[in-house]
Design a protein around this motif. Structure first.
Motif, PDB file in Angstrom:
ATOM      1  N   SER A  68     -47.668 -32.293  -6.175  1.00  0.00           N
ATOM      2  CA  SER A  68     -47.119 -31.644  -7.370  1.00  0.00           C
ATOM      3  C   SER A  68     -46.662 -32.693  -8.383  1.00  0.00           C
ATOM      4  O   SER A  68     -45.967 -33.651  -8.019  1.00  0.00           O
ATOM      5  N   GLY A  69     -47.081 -32.559  -9.623  1.00  0.00           N
ATOM      6  CA  GLY A  69     -46.653 -33.463 -10.690  1.00  0.00           C
ATOM      7  C   GLY A  69     -47.604 -34.625 -10.921  1.00  0.00           C
ATOM      8  O   GLY A  69     -47.399 -35.434 -11.832  1.00  0.00           O
ATOM      9  N   VAL A  70     -48.690 -34.718 -10.148  1.00  0.00           N
ATOM     10  CA  VAL A  70     -49.588 -35.871 -10.282  1.00  0.00           C
ATOM     11  C   VAL A  70     -50.461 -35.768 -11.543  1.00  0.00           C
ATOM     12  O   VAL A  70     -50.988 -36.769 -12.025  1.00  0.00           O
ATOM     13  N   GLY A  71     -50.643 -34.525 -12.049  1.00  0.00           N
ATOM     14  CA  GLY A  71     -51.438 -34.376 -13.271  1.00  0.00           C
ATOM     15  C   GLY A  71     -52.706 -33.557 -13.094  1.00  0.00           C
ATOM     16  O   GLY A  71     -53.581 -33.586 -13.970  1.00  0.00           O
ATOM     17  N   LYS A  72     -52.816 -32.796 -12.021  1.00  0.00           N
ATOM     18  CA  LYS A  72     -54.033 -31.991 -11.782  1.00  0.00           C
ATOM     19  C   LYS A  72     -54.254 -30.997 -12.927  1.00  0.00           C
ATOM     20  O   LYS A  72     -55.345 -30.919 -13.491  1.00  0.00           O
ATOM     21  N   GLY A  73     -53.201 -30.259 -13.241  1.00  0.00           N
ATOM     22  CA  GLY A  73     -53.297 -29.247 -14.292  1.00  0.00           C
ATOM     23  C   GLY A  73     -53.670 -29.865 -15.626  1.00  0.00           C
ATOM     24  O   GLY A  73     -54.481 -29.302 -16.381  1.00  0.00           O
ATOM     25  N   THR A  74     -53.103 -31.047 -15.916  1.00  0.00           N
ATOM     26  CA  THR A  74     -53.380 -31.728 -17.191  1.00  0.00           C
ATOM     27  C   THR A  74     -54.855 -32.112 -17.268  1.00  0.00           C
ATOM     28  O   THR A  74     -55.514 -31.891 -18.284  1.00  0.00           O
ATOM     29  N   ARG A 120     -42.681 -38.085 -13.447  1.00  0.00           N
ATOM     30  CA  ARG A 120     -43.472 -37.023 -14.110  1.00  0.00           C
ATOM     31  C   ARG A 120     -42.923 -35.631 -13.777  1.00  0.00           C
ATOM     32  O   ARG A 120     -42.830 -34.770 -14.638  1.00  0.00           O
ATOM     33  N   ARG A 124     -41.330 -33.158 -16.576  1.00  0.00           N
ATOM     34  CA  ARG A 124     -41.914 -31.832 -16.843  1.00  0.00           C
ATOM     35  C   ARG A 124     -40.815 -30.772 -16.961  1.00  0.00           C
ATOM     36  O   ARG A 124     -40.966 -29.778 -17.657  1.00  0.00           O
ATOM     37  N   ARG A 141     -40.480 -30.672  -3.429  1.00  0.00           N
ATOM     38  CA  ARG A 141     -41.838 -31.064  -3.810  1.00  0.00           C
ATOM     39  C   ARG A 141     -42.088 -32.546  -3.513  1.00  0.00           C
ATOM     40  O   ARG A 141     -43.181 -32.925  -3.096  1.00  0.00           O
ATOM     41  N   ASN A 149     -54.411 -41.303 -10.848  1.00  0.00           N
ATOM     42  CA  ASN A 149     -54.092 -40.903 -12.230  1.00  0.00           C
ATOM     43  C   ASN A 149     -52.970 -41.798 -12.764  1.00  0.00           C
ATOM     44  O   ASN A 149     -51.799 -41.441 -12.734  1.00  0.00           O
ATOM     45  N   ASP A 150     -53.404 -42.994 -13.246  1.00  0.00           N
ATOM     46  CA  ASP A 150     -52.436 -43.904 -13.875  1.00  0.00           C
ATOM     47  C   ASP A 150     -52.526 -43.649 -15.376  1.00  0.00           C
ATOM     48  O   ASP A 150     -51.725 -42.914 -15.945  1.00  0.00           O
TER      49      ASP A 150
HETATM   50  N1  LIG Z   1     -51.585 -40.066 -16.492  1.00  0.00           N
HETATM   51  C1  LIG Z   1     -50.424 -39.539 -16.841  1.00  0.00           C
HETATM   52  N2  LIG Z   1     -49.453 -40.330 -17.328  1.00  0.00           N
HETATM   53  C2  LIG Z   1     -48.241 -39.816 -17.674  1.00  0.00           C
HETATM   54  N3  LIG Z   1     -47.916 -38.510 -17.559  1.00  0.00           N
HETATM   55  C3  LIG Z   1     -48.848 -37.678 -17.067  1.00  0.00           C
HETATM   56  C4  LIG Z   1     -50.136 -38.140 -16.684  1.00  0.00           C
HETATM   57  N4  LIG Z   1     -50.834 -37.085 -16.219  1.00  0.00           N
HETATM   58  C5  LIG Z   1     -50.039 -36.010 -16.313  1.00  0.00           C
HETATM   59  N5  LIG Z   1     -48.834 -36.354 -16.828  1.00  0.00           N
HETATM   60  C6  LIG Z   1     -47.674 -35.483 -17.046  1.00  0.00           C
HETATM   61  O1  LIG Z   1     -47.101 -35.239 -15.755  1.00  0.00           O
HETATM   62  C7  LIG Z   1     -46.533 -33.930 -15.695  1.00  0.00           C
HETATM   63  C8  LIG Z   1     -47.139 -33.211 -14.493  1.00  0.00           C
HETATM   64  O2  LIG Z   1     -48.484 -32.934 -14.747  1.00  0.00           O
HETATM   65  P1  LIG Z   1     -49.171 -31.588 -14.276  1.00  0.00           P
HETATM   66  O3  LIG Z   1     -48.297 -30.430 -14.579  1.00  0.00           O
HETATM   67  O4  LIG Z   1     -50.543 -31.586 -14.820  1.00  0.00           O
HETATM   68  O5  LIG Z   1     -49.173 -31.860 -12.692  1.00  0.00           O
HETATM   69  P2  LIG Z   1     -49.801 -30.988 -11.511  1.00  0.00           P
HETATM   70  O6  LIG Z   1     -50.394 -31.925 -10.570  1.00  0.00           O
HETATM   71  O7  LIG Z   1     -50.652 -29.919 -12.078  1.00  0.00           O
HETATM   72  O8  LIG Z   1     -48.486 -30.335 -10.887  1.00  0.00           O
HETATM   73  P3  LIG Z   1     -48.338 -29.004  -9.983  1.00  0.00           P
HETATM   74  O9  LIG Z   1     -49.088 -29.240  -8.759  1.00  0.00           O
HETATM   75  O10 LIG Z   1     -46.873 -28.885  -9.748  1.00  0.00           O
HETATM   76  O11 LIG Z   1     -48.876 -27.857 -10.765  1.00  0.00           O
HETATM   77  C9  LIG Z   1     -46.855 -33.253 -17.012  1.00  0.00           C
HETATM   78  O12 LIG Z   1     -45.690 -33.289 -17.827  1.00  0.00           O
HETATM   79  C10 LIG Z   1     -47.982 -34.105 -17.604  1.00  0.00           C
HETATM   80  O13 LIG Z   1     -47.937 -34.116 -19.015  1.00  0.00           O
END
Ligand SMILES: Nc1ncnc2c1ncn2[C@@H]1O[C@H](COP(=O)(O)OP(=O)(O)OP(=O)(O)O)[C@@H](O)[C@H]1O
Ligand SMILES: Nc1nc2c(ncn2[C@@H]2O[C@H](COP(=O)(O)O)[C@@H](O)[C@H]2O)c(=O)[nH]1
Length: 417
Positions: free
Chosen positions: A144-150, A264, A268, A279, A302-303
């Motif tokens: 969670s928070g790694v950026g998958k959704g983004t 991250r 969020r 989480r 995802n850096d």
């Molecule tokens: N490479 C990156 N560098 C910095 N911030 C990032 C990066 N990728 C994503 N983020 C930010 O990190 C936060 C978490 O991203 P995101 O919601 O996409 O995570 P997720 O993996 O979908 O989380 P979850 O599993 O909880 O749904 C968001 O605020 C997003 O803007």
């Protein structure tokens, strides 16, 4: 055990000499596999609107009403049935357009064996047959928070007509800007649990204290729209999908460091402190499993968002496609360029009276069966050599060709020769 159908079971097979592996009489067909006779047709014991299935167990002389999973085909005036590989029966419905005439009744596939363990009785499952194919779905996992959704949003923004998102069910409460049916199907636990029991989910898992799951329909509606499906699910869910009939590409997204992941999640600002802690605890286990299990085809860090996004595209599109991105029109990954879809005979509306026979992976469907046959009547060849998927989802990859019996010859290797 159920009520016996209205014919005498001992003489069942002798009464239905109608093509290879096909035994049909009126609206019912009977297919024998080992000691069991599967009788397809007549009313289902739950609804008269759909085709019923009963099993006659020859050794005990008993009739069984199996648990029937999947979307059941609506009743028709008649159908034919052919046994395939000993574990599924192809049912061809007459008087149905080609997008609704091919159905598969799974009776002994790995999915059925798994379901029988859960249900503790005989299980069969319907799967609708679909002409043509779609590209493999993409499963994206990571803490969670790694950026998958983004990353997924970027992909959908760049290629809106190529990709479709699998909208999961969850029992967690919606966040401020989340819409029901778009981000998630927000569900009551009791409803979701019942639907899981009814076989409506491809996978489900308890994640951070809530129930999450991918319904069979969530994936199939994307494929039905001709799009490539993207699933955002946790590692447990990815493992379940790997074990299912869905042939997918599995990608794990990893953070550059644990500290960055925490940063991250906090930035969020969608979770309480307690939820963030939960989480983060789960993230450690997910990172361990994701990187070491061999479950994933690709692991991406995802850096920098932009470079991770580019790597993501390379991981499921052939390198040549990315390389050719500058030569716009040749691309598979260029929005606005339609993939050449195979076209099938359009007005295929199989009559109730048809004869089927099987040669290797091809089913010959003769539509001018019996005394009414005319030289002009069509014969169809249904090629099953590229079948994909199956219950609890659709069975895809069917190819249908029209042929003229007086001029074309069909053999086992070629479509026609
Ligand atoms: N490479 C990156 N560098 C910095 N911030 C990032 C990066 N990728 C994503 N983020 C930010 O990190 C936060 C978490 O991203 P995101 O919601 O996409 O995570 P997720 O993996 O979908 O989380 P979850 O599993 O909880 O749904 C968001 O605020 C997003 O803007
Ligand atoms: N096994 C599944 N996991 C899912 C599904 N949908 C989402 N998820 C995962 O849950 C967590 C938390 O998501 P959030 O929206 O509450 O932040 C995240 O890792 C998702 O990947 C699902 O259908 N099945």
């Amino acid at each position: 055990m159920g009520e016996a159908p209205a014919f005498f079971a001992d003489s069942l097979l002798g009464d239905f000499p109608n093509g290879v592996d096909l035994k049909s009489k009126g609206h019912k067909t009977a297919i024998c596999i080992g000691s069991k006779i599967y009788v397809i047709g007549g009313a289902d014991h739950e609804s008269t609107a759909v085709i019923g299935v009963q099993i006659f167990e020859k050794s005990s002389g008993e009739w069984i009403n199996p648990t029937v999973l999947g979307t059941k085909p609506k009743v028709s005036n008649g159908h034919s049935a052919v046994l395939l590989n000993g574990d599924r029966i192809l049912v061809i419905k007459g008087n149905s357009k080609s997008d609704g005439c091919f159905w598969f009744l799974e009776v002994g596939t790995p999915f059925i064996r798994e379901q029988e363990k859960t249900h503790g009785n005989e299980v069969v499952a319907w799967s609708k047959g679909v002409l043509g194919n779609v590209e493999k779905p993409i499963v994206i996992s990571g803490p969670s928070g790694v950026g998958k959704g983004t990353l997924i949003s970027e992909l959908m923004k760049e290629f809106p007509s190529m990709f479709g998102f699998s909208v999961s069910h969850t029992t967690r409460a919606p966040r401020e800007k989340e819409q029901n049916g778009f981000h998630y199907h927000f569900s009551d636990r009791s409803v979701m649990e019942r639907e899981i029991k009814d076989g409506k989910f491809l996978e489900f898992a308890s994640v951070h204290g809530n129930l999450y799951g991918t319904s069979v329909e969530a994936v199939e509606v994307v494929a039905d729209a001709g799009k490539r499906c993207i699933l955002d699910i946790d590692v447990q869910g990815a493992r379940s999908v790997r074990a299912s009939s869905l042939d997918a590409i599995f990608i794990f997204i990893s953070p550059p460091s644990f500290e960055e992941l925490e940063k991250r999640l906090r930035a969020r600002a969608t979770e309480t402190e307690e939820q963030i802690q939960k989480r983060l605890r789960n993230a450690r286990a997910e990172l361990e499993q994701g990187k070491s299990s061999g479950l994933f085809d690709h692991i991406l860090v995802n850096d920098d968002l932009e470079s991770c996004y580019e790597n993501l595209k390379v991981s499921f599109a052939p390198l040549i496609v990315i390389f050719l991105k500058s030569c716009k029109n040749i691309l598979g990954l260029t929005e606005g360029v339609k993939t050449a879809h195979k076209t099938y005979p359009e007005l295929v509306d199989l009559p109730v009276e048809h004869l089927v026979s099987k040669i290797d992976q091809k089913i010959l469907i003769n539509c001018g069966a019996g005394e009414y046959q005319k030289a002009s009547d069509n014969m169809y060849v249904l090629d099953l050599s590229l079948l994909k998927g199956g219950a609890p989802g659709r069975t895809r990859g069917l190819n249908l060709f029209v042929t003229n019996p007086s001029t074309d010859r069909v053999n086992g290797d070629n479509q026609l020769s």
